[in-house]
Design an enzyme around this catalytic site. Sequence first.
Site, mmCIF file in Angstrom:
data_model
loop_
_atom_site.group_PDB
_atom_site.id
_atom_site.type_symbol
_atom_site.label_atom_id
_atom_site.label_comp_id
_atom_site.label_asym_id
_atom_site.label_seq_id
_atom_site.Cartn_x
_atom_site.Cartn_y
_atom_site.Cartn_z
ATOM 1 N N HIS A 67 0.831 -1.199 0.000
ATOM 2 C CA HIS A 67 0.000 0.000 0.000
ATOM 3 C C HIS A 67 0.863 1.246 0.000
ATOM 4 C CE1 HIS A 67 0.856 -0.925 4.245
ATOM 5 N NE2 HIS A 67 0.808 0.381 4.461
ATOM 6 N N CYS A 191 1.944 3.794 11.920
ATOM 7 C CA CYS A 191 2.882 3.272 10.938
ATOM 8 C C CYS A 191 3.217 4.390 9.953
ATOM 9 C CB CYS A 191 2.322 2.047 10.214
ATOM 10 S SG CYS A 191 0.934 2.398 9.102
#
Length: 682
Positions: A67, A191
Amino acid sequence: MTAAEMITADLVDLDLSADTKEAAARSLAARMVAEGRVTDLDGFLADVAAREAQMPTGLDGGIGIPHCRSAHVTEPTLAFGRAAQGVDFGAPDGPADLIFLIAAPAGADDAHLTILSSLARQLMDEDFKAALRSATDAGRTAALIRGETPAPEETPAPEETPTPEERSAEAAGPRSSVKDAPFKIVAVTSCPTGIAHTYMAAESLENTARDTDGVELVVETQGSAGFTRLAPEVIAAADGVIFAHDVPVREKERFAGKPTVDVGVKAGINRPAALITEVREKAARGEATDPGATPLSTPVDNSGESADGYGTKLRKWLMSGVSYMVPFVAAGGLLIALGFAIGGYEVADVKVETLLDSFDWGSTTSWAALLFYTGQAAFAFLVPVLAGYIAYGMADRPGLVPGFVGGSIALTVNAGFLGGLAAGLIAGGVVMAIQRVNVPGVLRGIMPVVVIPLLSSIAVGFLMFVVIGKPIASLQSALTDWLNSLSGANAVVLGVILGLMMCFDLGGPLNKVAYAFAVGGLADPSDGSLKVMAAAMAAGMVPPLAMALATTVRGRLFTKAERENGKAAWVLGASFITEGAIPFAAADPLRVIPASMAGGAVTGALSMAFGCTLRAPHGGIFVVPLIGNPFLYLVAVAAGVCVATALVVVLKGMRRTESGTATGTDGAEATTGTDPKVPAAV
């Protein structure tokens, strides 16, 4: 944008055929291109690869979630592929068969990211994953992912008949509220992109806490959409804290004074039960962070999992010191070099008293002396800053005082750059040891201000003056003598090694190690150390310049986006910014990196063979007047650029021949895939 619009049947491949994660991402991204969701296939894949390089996106349970956020994405999109043979995305338990490619626009808003985070939470549901593995229709699979078709529910377990003991307990009434008080945990997950791992870690921790008797857990997700702060009263009532993060925790001071477990975000996904157990054990032992401290984000916080091995931690600590030292090197080195360029090397003979008492505004000698001594003043901070911020990377702010003291002592005993490295590690280690000592609560407030600086400075001073200072000074002197004695084949070999290191990871850890070695010599400049600095900078200029030249002479081998990046790479390479080659390496590492390393090795070897020297630690071609043997230096750079360019052109040409693709003038590949909507992967 709704969830229904993010994935359609055309974005589902139930028979994904791919041997590598790059091929899987390309196949799914091609579907996004066919649907008009991605405007530049190779540009988008470069962004995916760059995100993958930060941390593998494979998860336990056979899941891969490549991603990224990219300027090449027009709207938030999901593509799903099921690969029966499995594709390695770096998960500890093996290949992934369920692969989600998540694409978000660079400026995705909160609503978009909320939808993406919802998918991340779904992936922690075993029923959801089982339904995906058994699906036979692309349309129903897309509906399942959108949440329109519920996954099969588990058959309710038969109601158990209470035992006599349980009936007696019920009859006795509720137990003491004190005994039943749950252990309350607050957690923060984050993250680098804040799209997937952030929310998967949160879901994993919440599910595990829900299944653990006597535990209540609430999570603050610090994702790309921002974050909603936990209420102060919730944090105040917490018995423990879990940080599962790969970027700095924002407003970390809110959680000070509590038992804390600090790990990477993947640990929150893969071992939530262990983290909950660990924080409970810390609370039982009375371990807590300093309630009076307001922690800053240290360089170690910024560089990944705190659960890394010792070798990785050591590299991060050293790089934290180097990162703070480099600006002093750059400013000091350039000022000294400018002083020499304006007033000649005899400017070093001008006395400071002369500069103070009779500065002549119209004299180039006065200005040259001013630049020289200002640069010398900046250089005087090199070793103390290096040592201080190595200790800071290890122990946060309490490490600064003993680190700076140790670095200053290293200069006093002539231990130089090596002494600064040792002093920083010793200072950080001493502070970390002191911080592990349980002290009465009344003393905690003065520990970071008085006790830790005092005790750690005494320990560092004793070790540096009495124990290791003299041996390190001897080692530093031997290293300087060795560099000065280098000639012929030995110098060429060192140049090759420096060139390979500078070009291997294009600004990464190995590149920084080579650069740190080079700039460390400038703290005590000699002919040998100046040659090393020249070779390191020359080699670091090669990769971006080579990619720029390759896109110029063989533009058809590159995408339109890469050709545009090639224009910028001319300036970046000329300025000694090796990172200018990263977009090319991310898209095609197996061809770009070896070619860059070969060119860097040639340049490093030639620079050393020609005896080129450099007093400035940065600047590229803009400091050529400050280089010893400048013409031969440029010849060395040009030779390496030509070698790297030739190799990357040959390797990319071989790839195109083997893949059977033809490239048009716009750089797009024509393929012979059977599905007109999905170009074949290269």
